[in-house]
Design an enzyme around this catalytic site. Structure first.
Site, short mmCIF file in Angstrom:
data_model
loop_
_atom_site.label_atom_id
_atom_site.label_comp_id
_atom_site.label_asym_id
_atom_site.label_seq_id
_atom_site.Cartn_x
_atom_site.Cartn_y
_atom_site.Cartn_z
N TYR A 151 -2.26 0.56 10.43
CA TYR A 151 -2.40 -0.13 9.15
C TYR A 151 -1.10 -0.06 8.36
O TYR A 151 -0.59 -1.09 7.87
CB TYR A 151 -3.55 0.49 8.35
CG TYR A 151 -3.61 0.02 6.91
CD1 TYR A 151 -4.02 -1.27 6.60
CD2 TYR A 151 -3.29 0.88 5.86
CE1 TYR A 151 -4.08 -1.70 5.28
CE2 TYR A 151 -3.35 0.46 4.55
CZ TYR A 151 -3.74 -0.83 4.26
OH TYR A 151 -3.79 -1.26 2.96
N GLU B 206 0.25 3.59 1.83
CA GLU B 206 0.33 4.00 3.22
C GLU B 206 1.69 3.66 3.84
O GLU B 206 2.01 4.14 4.93
CB GLU B 206 -0.79 3.35 4.03
CG GLU B 206 -2.18 3.85 3.69
CD GLU B 206 -2.40 5.32 4.07
OE1 GLU B 206 -1.78 5.78 5.04
OE2 GLU B 206 -3.18 5.99 3.37
N THR C 39 0.81 -1.21 0.00
CA THR C 39 0.00 0.00 0.00
C THR C 39 0.85 1.26 0.00
O THR C 39 1.96 1.27 0.54
CB THR C 39 -0.91 0.02 1.24
OG1 THR C 39 -1.55 1.29 1.34
CG2 THR C 39 -0.10 -0.20 2.52
N LYS D 257 1.41 -3.18 7.41
CA LYS D 257 1.74 -3.46 6.02
C LYS D 257 3.24 -3.35 5.76
O LYS D 257 3.77 -3.99 4.85
CB LYS D 257 0.98 -2.50 5.10
CG LYS D 257 -0.48 -2.87 4.88
CD LYS D 257 -0.60 -4.10 3.99
CE LYS D 257 -2.01 -4.27 3.44
NZ LYS D 257 -2.08 -5.37 2.45
#
Length: 220
Positions: free
Chosen positions: A142, A120, A118, A146
């Site tokens: 999150y 992110e 991601t 990840k």
């Protein structure tokens, strides 16, 4: 939690879906041979979860897939602050469980593994635009989970010579996007206002910036 296994030898797609008291397959019902009766054709669903290593080993050993796509995650950034431990368990350790299941089943040399990473990971961005060499700086549970998943994929690739890759996906949208994500939240709320079913709606961080793409292009 939903993963796709694509088995080239049988031309079948196998998926893992969490047990729920209500149907949670609305986004893939068109893939059923008979959507009304939930009769499967070339798509076979197995009950399982990324938090359960035993079921992952059992399913992978039974299916013996040639390709595994890890699309399973608790993927809502804001909710990851409320469910931080669960997010770490599913998104981070869950990826490790999948990779370890591949090794346990003796499929290191026959499986290609894709991890849906991601944007992110970049979080507090260190340069614009980002590229593969941009330093990671996650800013949420999150993103941090990840990040672990990203590096454990690299670790398995280098330690065991497994065909394992990360795809760093920025926001990818489609009509199947969940209703609690900003794009669907806005479009559904505007439609309800137009129909007189809603007066107003609220959003979270108005200063957040995102890149957008269509899911079809990401699949390509």
């Amino acid at each position: 939690t939903f993963l796709l296994y694509f088995s080239l030898s049988t031309s079948q797609v196998h998926g893992i879906v969490r047990r729920s008291s209500s149907f949670n397959t609305g986004r893939i019902e068109h893939l059923y041979k008979n959507p009304q009766a939930h009769i499967e054709g070339n798509m076979k669903l197995h009950y399982g979860d990324l938090t359960d290593s035993t079921c992952l080993v059992k399913i992978i050993n039974e299916v013996k897939p040639t390709e595994i796509y890890n699309l399973g995650a608790q993927s809502h950034v804001k909710i990851s602050f409320d469910l931080a431990e669960y997010t770490a368990d599913v998104d981070g350790v869950g990826t490790l469980r999948l990779l370890d299941a591949i090794k346990t089943c003796g499929l290191i040399n026959s499986v290609k593994f894709y991890q849906a990473s991601t944007s992110e990971l970049f979080g507090k961005v260190q340069e614009i635009p980002q590229k593969e060499t941009t330093p990671f700086y996650p800013r949420s549970p999150y993103g941090a989970a990840k990040l672990y998943a990203y590096w454990i994929v690299v670790n398995f690739r280098e330690a065991y010579n497994l065909f394992a890759v990360n795809g760093i996906l920025f926001n990818h949208e489609s009509p199947r996007r969940g209703a609690n994500f900003v794009t669907r939240k806005i479009s559904r709320s505007v439609a309800k206002i137009h129909l007189g079913q809603l007066d107003c709606f609220s959003l979270g961080n108005l200063d957040a910036k995102r890149d957008w793409g269509h899911a079809r292009d990401y699949v390509e």
